[in-house]
Scaffold this motif. Structure first.
Motif, mmCIF file in Angstrom:
data_model
loop_
_atom_site.group_PDB
_atom_site.id
_atom_site.type_symbol
_atom_site.label_atom_id
_atom_site.label_comp_id
_atom_site.label_asym_id
_atom_site.label_seq_id
_atom_site.Cartn_x
_atom_site.Cartn_y
_atom_site.Cartn_z
ATOM 1 N N HIS A 61 -2.325 12.705 7.448
ATOM 2 C CA HIS A 61 -2.131 12.022 8.511
ATOM 3 C C HIS A 61 -1.536 10.768 8.522
ATOM 4 C CE1 HIS A 61 -0.216 15.947 8.710
ATOM 5 N NE2 HIS A 61 -0.547 16.677 9.277
ATOM 6 N N GLN A 62 -3.419 10.177 8.355
ATOM 7 C CA GLN A 62 -3.400 8.546 8.965
ATOM 8 C C GLN A 62 -3.399 7.318 7.735
ATOM 9 O OE1 GLN A 62 -7.816 9.729 9.096
ATOM 10 N NE2 GLN A 62 -8.392 8.491 8.273
ATOM 11 N N ASN A 63 -2.798 6.209 8.248
ATOM 12 C CA ASN A 63 -2.060 5.916 7.542
ATOM 13 C C ASN A 63 -3.625 5.141 6.401
ATOM 14 O OD1 ASN A 63 0.139 5.874 8.608
ATOM 15 N ND2 ASN A 63 -0.604 3.925 9.309
ATOM 16 N N LYS A 64 -4.949 4.951 6.143
ATOM 17 C CA LYS A 64 -5.762 4.531 5.132
ATOM 18 C C LYS A 64 -6.834 5.907 5.547
ATOM 19 C CE LYS A 64 -4.129 0.008 5.195
ATOM 20 N NZ LYS A 64 -4.894 -1.403 4.858
ATOM 21 N N SER A 65 -7.079 6.515 4.479
ATOM 22 C CA SER A 65 -8.174 7.627 4.341
ATOM 23 C C SER A 65 -8.989 7.222 3.768
ATOM 24 C CB SER A 65 -8.187 8.552 4.072
ATOM 25 O OG SER A 65 -6.091 9.110 4.936
ATOM 26 N N PRO A 182 -16.694 2.592 4.009
ATOM 27 C CA PRO A 182 -15.710 2.546 3.585
ATOM 28 C C PRO A 182 -14.600 0.846 3.405
ATOM 29 C CG PRO A 182 -15.587 3.915 5.064
ATOM 30 C CD PRO A 182 -17.682 2.934 4.594
ATOM 31 N N PRO A 183 -13.710 1.051 2.357
ATOM 32 C CA PRO A 183 -13.242 -0.457 1.710
ATOM 33 C C PRO A 183 -12.780 -0.891 3.471
ATOM 34 C CG PRO A 183 -12.431 1.144 0.102
ATOM 35 C CD PRO A 183 -12.870 1.878 1.329
ATOM 36 N N GLN A 184 -12.287 -1.931 3.615
ATOM 37 C CA GLN A 184 -12.116 -3.060 5.156
ATOM 38 C C GLN A 184 -10.291 -1.704 5.538
ATOM 39 O OE1 GLN A 184 -12.010 -7.247 5.911
ATOM 40 N NE2 GLN A 184 -11.311 -7.420 7.698
#
Length: 196
Positions: A61-65, A182-184
């Motif tokens: 659901h979140q923008n960036k997983s 994780p990537p920025q």
């Protein structure tokens, strides 16, 4: 008045500290209610073996997983995202509109079409970590923390992390406590907070 306030705090049921215990958020793991019939899930919902696929128990659901898979034993496998409509008994995934996956041969498939491919000499081997970012449009792949620069897109709707195995493959899933940072801007999968 002060005695009434003290009494109220003392009656909260935890020895008077005034703290009410909150229900713990569930752990993101492989979902034994959404897996193929010949799949085996062990290690507290983190390891998959057998034949078939399995979804995680939390949608993205979140923008960036961000999430990871460690290849414990090679064979036929795939990792990526899928909707709940995906057929988890039919491997390899990526044959229909319900899944977007990196396959063990380095190809990324969606709707029976190769959408991308890992660079030459970058096929994941036993012990390697495949990281995945997803931002509701694009899926990107990382191998041992390095961006493979082979994004893919096309899947629509609510998606979940998905993994499938066959031919003796064993994969471990990391939905937190990652091997690589994780990537920025990307973070672990979060459950939707519910307000009662």
């Amino acid at each position: 008045m002060a005695s009434m306030f003290t009494c109220c705090l003392g009656c909260c049921g935890d020895g008077g500290s005034g703290h009410i215990p909150l229900k713990e958020m569930p752990t993101v793991q492989l979902d034994t209610h959404h897996m193929g019939t010949d799949v085996v899930i062990v290690k507290s919902g983190r390891r998959i073996c057998g034949t078939g696929g399995c979804l995680a128990n939390a949608p993205l659901h979140q923008n960036k997983s961000y999430f990871e898979f460690k290849i414990q034993s090679t064979g036929v496998w795939g990792v990526g995202v899928a909707t709940q409509k995906v057929n988890l008994n039919q491997v390899p995934l990526g044959r229909d509109t319900n899944s977007l996956v990196l396959r063990h041969d380095g190809s990324v498939y969606h709707n029976n079409e190769e959408k991308s491919r890992l660079p030459a000499n970058s096929l994941p081997q036993e012990g390697d970590i495949v990281g995945i970012t997803y931002d509701h449009v694009e899926l990107s792949l990382y191998l041992n923390g390095k961006n493979m620069h082979c994004p893919a897109s096309g899947i629509r709707g609510t998606v979940y992390p998905v993994v499938y195995v066959d031919d003796s493959a064993i994969l471990d899933c990391q939905f937190s406590d990652f091997y690589h940072t994780p990537p920025q801007g990307f973070e672990k999968i979060l459950f939707e907070q519910q307000i009662f």
